[in-house]
Write an enzyme that holds these catalytic residues in place. Structure first.
Site, short mmCIF file in Angstrom:
data_model
loop_
_atom_site.label_atom_id
_atom_site.label_comp_id
_atom_site.label_asym_id
_atom_site.label_seq_id
_atom_site.Cartn_x
_atom_site.Cartn_y
_atom_site.Cartn_z
N HIS A 47 0.82 -1.22 0.00
CA HIS A 47 0.00 0.00 0.00
C HIS A 47 0.86 1.27 0.00
O HIS A 47 0.38 2.32 -0.38
CB HIS A 47 -1.05 -0.03 1.12
CG HIS A 47 -0.55 0.26 2.50
ND1 HIS A 47 -0.25 -0.73 3.41
CD2 HIS A 47 -0.32 1.42 3.14
CE1 HIS A 47 0.15 -0.18 4.54
NE2 HIS A 47 0.11 1.13 4.41
N SER A 75 3.94 2.24 8.48
CA SER A 75 3.78 1.25 7.43
C SER A 75 5.09 1.05 6.71
O SER A 75 5.74 2.02 6.34
CB SER A 75 2.72 1.68 6.43
OG SER A 75 1.49 1.24 6.87
N ASP A 98 1.25 -7.67 2.18
CA ASP A 98 1.36 -6.23 1.94
C ASP A 98 2.82 -5.77 1.81
O ASP A 98 3.36 -5.13 2.69
CB ASP A 98 0.67 -5.50 3.10
CG ASP A 98 0.33 -4.06 2.77
OD1 ASP A 98 0.90 -3.51 1.81
OD2 ASP A 98 -0.52 -3.47 3.47
N1 ARG Z 1 -4.60 0.26 7.27
C1 ARG Z 1 -3.28 0.30 6.71
C2 ARG Z 1 -2.69 1.71 6.86
O1 ARG Z 1 -3.18 2.52 7.58
C3 ARG Z 1 -3.27 -0.22 5.30
C4 ARG Z 1 -4.05 0.54 4.30
C5 ARG Z 1 -4.05 0.09 2.88
N2 ARG Z 1 -5.09 -0.87 2.55
C6 ARG Z 1 -6.38 -0.58 2.17
N3 ARG Z 1 -7.20 -1.57 1.98
N4 ARG Z 1 -6.84 0.62 1.96
O2 ARG Z 1 -2.18 2.38 6.03
N1 GLU Z 2 -1.08 1.17 7.47
C1 GLU Z 2 -0.52 2.21 8.27
C2 GLU Z 2 0.47 3.09 7.48
O1 GLU Z 2 0.31 3.29 6.31
C3 GLU Z 2 0.07 1.63 9.48
C4 GLU Z 2 -1.01 1.24 10.35
C5 GLU Z 2 -1.15 2.18 11.48
O2 GLU Z 2 -1.73 3.26 11.37
O3 GLU Z 2 -0.61 1.77 12.53
O4 GLU Z 2 1.39 3.65 8.02
#
Ligand code: ARG
Ligand code: GLU
Length: 719
Positions: free
Chosen positions: A86, A654, A222
């Site tokens: 991502h 991330s 990921d």
């Molecule tokens: N939750 C993770 C973060 O905050 C991954 C986000 C990417 N994935 C998605 N399905 N939108 O960035």
């Molecule tokens: N997916 C998140 C990012 O892009 C990390 C998840 C979180 O917020 O801890 O940094």
């Protein structure tokens, strides 16, 4: 009796306030003083100097801030870096088209010539961090006015930054910590030639999609792989075919040995933003007003985008990256507000404030200094709430309309042009050149934006009372007999700001036609909105934020005075931090206990053929059926996919490396659990977990699935 009461309150205070195990995002140059003993007790085998050193090579030299908002780690002596799928998503989308759909099919360079340069992706490596508090605040006395303070801080900082990089190719910036109680200088190397090496198909890299996002148990592969290029002197340079792979000072070894529950873990990266020291008034606003509003506005926006993305591949690719990021925070805020409510964050904050006040009021000097903080905050938040809501509507509603959002950029351009035409000093040519590079309309679909515009304007009118709206917009609506649909159609058939070709032509001949474009209806509305906000909302908002910041600054000072035994960590602010904890599972609710890791078996269990989110590539299923796992299987004979641990992380972490006690990579951080998303505001050690992609799954996919095993020759594998 008095003594007894004092004893009881101080016991309560210390139990509430000693930093709970695993909470905290620590500055790496301070762990020697603050944390190293505790880390060693919990299983760290490295010295503080092996983690952070200015003069010798250390782990920090392999930690990369990726594209400004994510983290990556260097895993080969040829500048190979690992981050999340991502995090690389916009790069993958950038190189994708309907014919070459790397989002769907993945991409793997089979040699360096096939690595794809991606504009706008930078890789930043920290050279050193320095406490410059005294230098930044030099010249400020108790009599200095607030306005004067700002200008002194600004001038001092500018000078310190300049001095720090004199005669070098480094860049430098200073950031405030603890709301301005401390300042640190960061000297960095900023690499601009970063190339995409590989990414799995979305059916692996985004497996589970938005349904599984922010959730455990998790099965998302990921990750994506890039490479940093430098000039012949190993220094940052703009893209050039002559650039060569960067030679890092430290390469992270990769462990294939796995881990077990209770093992020490450490995450090293660039957490973006946390607000752990807010008052109850702020938490009340976030959980009861701001989060719910933003969630509901994003819901509308997502459903409109989704409808069109399902109908056309071109629209799907164009909007993929944006949809994912809008969906991501939609779900994050929903998790956050749910968690804050469920675990009664408001009462907890209020209780803490009461106890703080009791301690403060028991001392005349402290009372004088800190006794009025909450009364003042309460008063300010009453005003601030109203403005903050208007700003939420600005960014989540009005500026969610692309035509408006893009035309705002042109406003800047017009302003610069006017200066130029008047013979004043201006930035017109530079700004124009910048905008030509920005490829605004690469990911644009007019019919979708038109629908968004109508829906968002309706939300705005519904949610914001007319005395808080720009008059020009309202009269425009009235001129269309209050028919927002008709008005939107009028806008989109008479504007140049909703067409790639027209907008580009406009940039090419900007000076000649500028008068014409200023009469464009979309431009007209956008400038009315922007003017309204810059006169009636933003200045007052900033004024309030300043007041809040000063009070928060005082509040932290007070906490540090009252709770002498507590170790304080600064809120995340996109600077390099270390957080440590243990591999651990959790109990999400009564009667349910989750395991701390998942496997490929679970991916196969979730498989739904042809589904948007849960489909799988046949090759992965074949590997599973043949159990063709090579050196990547766990002791249980399965392929490990993800695991949970108690590291305190946030957005920006991330892609961060997750280390074992030896400083070897065991995985790449990519998410948090649903029950723990509130940790940006309140950390709960029983519930908050970070989610890490097991590096053995990453290597299994690169080697067995993608057939790019040649990359492993560059890596240092510990078997
Ligand atoms: N939750 C993770 C973060 O905050 C991954 C986000 C990417 N994935 C998605 N399905 N939108 O960035
Ligand atoms: N997916 C998140 C990012 O892009 C990390 C998840 C979180 O917020 O801890 O940094």
């Amino acid at each position: 009796m008095k003594k007894l009461i004092f004893l009881i309150t101080s016991i309560c205070l210390s139990s509430i306030n000693l930093v709970r195990a695993d909470e905290g995002m620590w500055l790496p140059q301070l762990i020697n003083a603050l944390n190293i003993k505790d880390m060693k007790k919990n299983g760290l085998k490295l010295t503080a100097e092996q983690i952070y050193s200015v003069n010798k090579s250390s782990l920090k030299d392999a930690i990369v801030q990726f594209a400004g908002g994510c983290t990556a780690e260097i895993i080969s002596d040829q500048g190979l870096i690992l981050t999340n799928h991502h995090c690389g998503y916009s790069a993958i989308a950038y190189h994708s088209s309907v014919e070459k759909d790397y989002l769907t099919n993945g991409y793997w360079a089979m040699n360096k010539n096939e690595e794809l340069y991606t504009p706008n992706i930078t890789a930043t490596i920290i050279q050193r961090i320095e406490d410059v508090t005294d230098k930044v605040l030099k010249g400020i006395t108790s009599n200095t006015s607030e306005v004067k303070k700002d200008s002194i801080i600004k001038a001092n900082s500018k000078w310190i930054e300049k001095e720090a990089i004199k005669g070098t190719h480094y860049e430098a910036f200073i950031r405030p910590f603890f709301y301005g109680n401390e300042y640190y200088l960061f000297v960095v190397e900023n690499f601009k030639d970063v190339r995409m090496v590989g990414a799995p198909p979305s059916s692996i890299g985004k497996f589970g999609g938005d349904t599984d996002n922010w959730m455990w148990p998790r099965h998302t592969g990921d990750f994506s792989v890039f490479r940093i290029y430098a000039n012949k002197n190993n220094e940052p340079a703009e893209y050039s075919p002559d650039n060569v792979p960067y030679k890092p000072k430290h390469v992270i070894p990769i462990s294939l040995k796995g881990y077990k529950k209770g093992d020490f873990t450490m995450v090293y990266g660039f957490p973006g933003r946390t607000q752990e020291y807010l008052s109850s008034y702020a938490v009340d606003m976030i959980m009861n007003e701001s989060d719910p509003l933003k969630v509901s506005l994003r819901e509308k926006r997502l459903s409109i985008m989704n409808e069109d993305m399902l109908k056309s591949d071109a629209v799907r690719i164009a909007y993929a990256s944006r949809y994912a990021s809008v969906a991501n925070y939609h779900k994050k805020w929903l998790g956050e507000m749910t968690g804050l409510k469920k675990y009664d964050a408001l009462t907890k904050k209020q209780l803490f404030e009461k106890q703080f006040l009791e301690a403060v009021n028991a001392d005349v000097v402290k009372k004088e200094k800190y006794g009025d903080i909450f009364n003042q905050l309460e008063k300010i938040y009453k005003e601030y709430k109203v403005l903050s809501k208007q700003v939420d509507y600005y960014s989540e509603c009005l500026m969610a309309i692309d035509a408006l959002y893009y035309s705002r950029f042109y406003m800047t351009l017009f302003a610069e042009l006017k200066k130029k035409q008047k013979g004043q000093s201006h930035n017109f040519d530079a700004t124009l050149a910048d905008y030509k590079k920005l490829i605004f309309f690469k990911n644009y679909h007019k019919p979708t934006d038109l629908k968004l515009c109508e829906a968002m304007l309706n939300e705005y009118i519904k949610g914001v009372p007319s005395n808080n709206r720009p008059y020009v917009l309202d009269s425009f609506i009235v001129a269309h007999k209050n028919d927002v649909k008709k008005m939107t159609e009028f806008l989109y058939s008479n504007t140049s700001f909703a067409d790639k070709d027209k907008a580009e032509a406009m940039l090419n001949d900007f000076e000649k036609f500028s008068n014409l474009y200023e009469r464009d209806p979309v431009y007209y509305i956008t400038s009315a909105i922007v003017k309204y906000y810059s006169v009636s909302v933003f200045p007052q908002l900033q004024y309030n934020e300043r007041e809040i910041n000063e009070l928060q600054k005082l509040y932290i000072q007070g906490q540090q005075e009252v709770f002498k035994d507590k170790k304080f960590y600064p809120d995340a602010n996109s600077t390099l931090r270390i957080t440590y904890g243990k591999v651990n599972n959790y109990i999400p609710k009564d009667g349910v206990e989750y395991n701390y890791y998942t496997t490929l078996d679970g991916i196969i269990e979730k498989y739904i053929p042809k589904d948007e989110e849960f489909d799988l590539p046949q090759k992965l299923i074949d590997l599973y059926n043949k159990k063709d796992y090579g050196q990547y299987a766990n002791k249980d004979g399965k392929i490990p996919v993800a695991f949970t641990a108690s590291n305190h992380t946030t957005g920006g972490n991330s892609g961060s490396p997750v280390f074992n006690g030896n400083g070897e990579l065991i995985g790449t951080n990519f998410d948090r659990n649903w029950e723990g998303t509130m940790s940006d505001i309140m950390y709960n050690p029983n519930l908050c977990r970070n989610i890490t992609l097991d590096v053995r799954y990453t290597l299994f996919i690169i080697d067995k699935f993608a057939g790019a095993g040649y990359l492993l020759n560059e890596m240092k594998l510990i078997k």
